[in-house]
Design a protein around this motif. Structure first.
Motif, PDB file in Angstrom:
ATOM      1  N   HIS A  99       0.855  -1.199   0.000  1.00  0.00           N
ATOM      2  CA  HIS A  99       0.000   0.000   0.000  1.00  0.00           C
ATOM      3  C   HIS A  99       0.884   1.239   0.000  1.00  0.00           C
ATOM      4  O   HIS A  99       1.894   1.287   0.696  1.00  0.00           O
ATOM      5  N   HIS A 101       0.869   4.511   1.178  1.00  0.00           N
ATOM      6  CA  HIS A 101       0.107   5.203   2.210  1.00  0.00           C
ATOM      7  C   HIS A 101       0.109   6.721   1.980  1.00  0.00           C
ATOM      8  O   HIS A 101       1.155   7.354   2.052  1.00  0.00           O
ATOM      9  N   HIS A 121       3.883   0.431   2.681  1.00  0.00           N
ATOM     10  CA  HIS A 121       3.939  -0.687   3.631  1.00  0.00           C
ATOM     11  C   HIS A 121       3.046  -1.823   3.162  1.00  0.00           C
ATOM     12  O   HIS A 121       2.106  -1.613   2.392  1.00  0.00           O
ATOM     13  N   HIS A 174       0.067  -4.402   3.379  1.00  0.00           N
ATOM     14  CA  HIS A 174      -1.283  -4.179   3.918  1.00  0.00           C
ATOM     15  C   HIS A 174      -1.986  -5.513   4.121  1.00  0.00           C
ATOM     16  O   HIS A 174      -3.124  -5.708   3.719  1.00  0.00           O
ATOM     17  N   HIS A 205      -7.169   6.648   9.415  1.00  0.00           N
ATOM     18  CA  HIS A 205      -6.487   6.815   8.120  1.00  0.00           C
ATOM     19  C   HIS A 205      -7.477   6.614   6.983  1.00  0.00           C
ATOM     20  O   HIS A 205      -8.193   5.622   6.954  1.00  0.00           O
ATOM     21  N   HIS A 222      -7.831   6.127   2.896  1.00  0.00           N
ATOM     22  CA  HIS A 222      -7.131   5.845   1.638  1.00  0.00           C
ATOM     23  C   HIS A 222      -7.665   6.782   0.545  1.00  0.00           C
ATOM     24  O   HIS A 222      -8.847   7.120   0.529  1.00  0.00           O
ATOM     25  N   MET A 268     -10.691   2.535   1.807  1.00  0.00           N
ATOM     26  CA  MET A 268     -10.764   2.209   3.232  1.00  0.00           C
ATOM     27  C   MET A 268     -10.623   3.454   4.087  1.00  0.00           C
ATOM     28  O   MET A 268      -9.881   4.372   3.753  1.00  0.00           O
ATOM     29  N   HIS A 305      -9.819   3.587   8.191  1.00  0.00           N
ATOM     30  CA  HIS A 305      -9.624   2.615   9.280  1.00  0.00           C
ATOM     31  C   HIS A 305      -8.662   3.115  10.333  1.00  0.00           C
ATOM     32  O   HIS A 305      -7.921   4.072  10.126  1.00  0.00           O
ATOM     33  N   HIS A 345      -5.335   3.027  12.145  1.00  0.00           N
ATOM     34  CA  HIS A 345      -4.008   2.642  11.661  1.00  0.00           C
ATOM     35  C   HIS A 345      -3.158   1.968  12.732  1.00  0.00           C
ATOM     36  O   HIS A 345      -1.947   1.813  12.579  1.00  0.00           O
TER      37      HIS A 345
HETATM   38 CU1  C2O Z   1      -1.116   2.840   6.015  1.00  0.00          CU
HETATM   39 CU2  C2O Z   1      -4.763   1.160   5.163  1.00  0.00          CU
HETATM   40  O1  C2O Z   1      -2.951   1.905   5.639  1.00  0.00           O
END
Ligand code: C2O
Length: 582
Positions: free
Chosen positions: A79, A81, A124, A126, A468, A470, A525, A527, A529
């Motif tokens: 992902h 981020h 990172h 996921h 967080h 996306h 998403m 969510h 973190h």
């Molecule tokens: Cu850094 Cu859904 O994440």
């Protein structure tokens, strides 16, 4: 199997003053290697054998291409981020939301443009807890010929904070998870840990020069304070969004947040510790080890190697919450700076979302380690999100496959209660303690403005959670403690120069007000973190509908998007509780 493409990035733009875009290409070999940050050797999955993984350098406007070759024994997604993924929602790398994972012995190439944002982000894994060791910096510099909106630093230095467990990484899936053994700064535990005395990140500086620290909190589950002995820093960007320059002697970053800060070596020649320490906002279910700060060092050119470094005193005890709150809530955006846009005043979709922990009934004939002998769960508006298992949510949406999710996520919790001071008084309070398990989504019209008030609950624990989103940055219009008051607090929201983030820490037992424009069709998403809270289901998914043109519509997935097939040789999370003490 390996591809014959070398890790490289293309510094084409040095030759041209006209802003043009380059393609930056990397190969990510995911493979298990042995590392030893403390006293024991551990086998961990890595990208290209390093911890942290490789730093990606791009300029705004570039296309990033990353070939992920999975030679590990784990299912993987990567992902990016904080990257907007405008028109590339299949490249978001959110496991089971935008794709099925890349299985062992398989490859997938991520390819997307990076537009409209500059600063420091991270990439990172996921998938479950694998981001513990699969992460790295993603640095977006301005197009050539475009300056930073602050004085040009002499040098730039990534500082990546990581959380380390000295156990096999598969044990991190246990309930309760083991307590972590250390934190690392750029892969090194520093001189306050056993077997690590001589392995400390050292930054050599020249007196009088200014450095740009690109700071990333890549820890799984812990907000971290950061402080440099005897030096102030000037924050110029958070989550790759420019800020009004803000001078501070201390900062806090939640998991997933980044801060860019200017450090001028303006002190007497010597050595100075740069330290981090965990922020305990409330009694936490994922306990952190007590004890010491984690250190790295600034060494001035000409300093005597026998000098003893200046220490920094990090916030703790009763000053932790006010210090965290002061730093977080004082940041403002750089009005008129690159990519700055005013806050939309009209709101199309208003949501009030309760967020926090709860319980999931313990199945009969088993023992569960959560409070009241139950499993721990988490929720948004009393819903625990259940991950799709056979196909990604975005594919189910695109191909109109029914039975994968229901588009009925509520705009309010099912009942009003004293959110921040929860206690069970009536039968219905019990219902708020045991959220409903469901894969539900919230659909947004293309280009609509969405406001979300996130209200932290005191169910189980009021600890701070990092939210967080996306695919978008949001404005943070306000932060506060206790229950959000729609009249009193709404009056004081910042509509002039609010900070922008992709991740925000909701104060313990408090609230935040967020606003964003849903200008990117796809499934995104939202969510917590803290990695430990993903399996608890503190997750929501927004579906942003198509706009009026093909350009503004979700396109078909790439033909080689990984598919979900069940391979029993692949590591999956254990479903039973294992006693770690034996
Ligand atoms: Cu850094 Cu859904 O994440």
């Amino acid at each position: 199997m390996t591809l014959a493409i070398k890790d490289f990035f293309v510094p084409l733009l040095f030759f041209s003053s006209i802003a043009s875009a380059a393609t930056v290409e990397h190969v990510f070999q995911v493979k298990n290697v042995v590392v030893k940050p403390l006293c024991k050797e551990q086998m961990i999955p890595t990208v290209n054998g390093s911890l942290p993984g490789p730093t990606i350098n791009v300029r705004e406007g570039d296309t990033l291409v990353v070939h992920v070759i999975n030679n590990s024994t784990y299912n993987i997604t990567i992902h990016w981020h904080g990257v907007f993924q405008l028109k590339s929602p299949w490249m978001d790398g959110a496991n089971m939301i935008t794709q099925c994972p890349i299985q062992p012995r398989n490859n997938f190439t991520y390819r997307f443009d990076i537009t409209g944002q500059e600063g420091t982000l991270l990439w990172h894994a996921h998938v479950v807890n694998l981001r513990a060791t699969l992460h790295g910096a993603l640095i977006i510099r301005p197009r050539s010929g475009r300056p930073y909106p602050f004085p040009k630093p002499y040098k730039e230095v990534p500082l990546i904070f990581e959380q380390w467990w000295d156990v096999n990484i598969e044990l991190l899936n246990l309930q309760p998870a083991p307590i972590c053994d250390a934190y690392l700064i750029n892969g090194l535990a520093g001189d306050s840990y056993p077997c690590s005395k001589n392995r400390m990140f050292k930054l050599k500086v020249v007196q009088g020069k200014t450095y740009l620290l690109r700071i990333i909190n890549a820890a799984l589950n812990t907000h971290l304070f950061f402080k440099i002995a005897d030096h102030n820093v000037t924050v110029v960007s958070v989550d790759a969004a420019y800020t009004t320059p803000y001078v501070s002697d201390v900062m806090i970053l939640t998991p997933g947040q980044t801060v860019d800060a200017l450090l001028t070596a303006d002190q007497p020649i010597g050595m100075y510790y740069m330290s981090i320490s965990p922020y305990i906002s409330a009694n936490s279910l994922a306990p952190v080890p007590p004890g010491h700060d984690i250190r790295s060092l600034i060494v001035y050119e000409g300093a005597k190697s026998t000098a003893s470094p200046s220490m920094s005193l990090l916030p703790s005890g009763t000053n932790a919450i006010p210090t965290a709150h002061r730093f977080s809530s004082n940041i403002t955006s750089l009005v008129g700076g690159p990519y700055w846009t005013p806050v939309p005043e009209h709101v199309d979709e208003k949501m009030f979302v309760t967020m926090g922990l709860g319980l999931d009934p313990c199945p009969p004939e088993t023992t569960c380690n959560g409070p009241l002998g139950q499993h721990i769960a988490g929720s948004f508006n009393n819903r625990t999100f259940v991950m799709p298992e056979t196909i990604s949510l975005q594919e189910a949406y695109f191909y109109n496959i029914s039975g994968v999710y229901t588009d009925d996520f509520p705009d309010q919790p099912p009942m009003k209660f004293d959110y921040a001071n929860f206690s069970v008084r009536t039968e219905s309070d019990y219902e708020m303690m045991f959220p409903e398990r469901k894969t539900s989504t919230k659909t947004l019209k293309f280009n609509s403005t969405v406001e979300i008030i996130v209200q932290n609950t005191g169910i189980i624990s009021p600890e701070s959670h990092p939210m967080h989103l996306h695919g978008f940055n949001f404005y943070v219009l306000g932060y506060g403690f206790g229950n959000y008051d729609p009249i009193l607090h709404a009056r004081n929201l910042n509509l002039v120069n609010p900070q922008m983030h992709n991740t925000v820490g909701v104060p313990p037992g408090g609230w935040v007000v967020l606003r964003f424009i849903a200008n990117n069709p796809g499934t995104w998403m939202f969510h917590c973190h803290m990695d430990a809270h993903l399996p608890y289901g503190i997750i929501m998914v927004f579906i942003v509908e198509n706009g009026p043109t093909p350009e503004t519509s979700l396109q078909p997935p790439p033909s080689n998007l990984p598919q979900c097939t069940h391979d029993p040789t692949i590591y999956e999370s254990p479903t039973t509780n294992v006693d770690l003490s034996s």
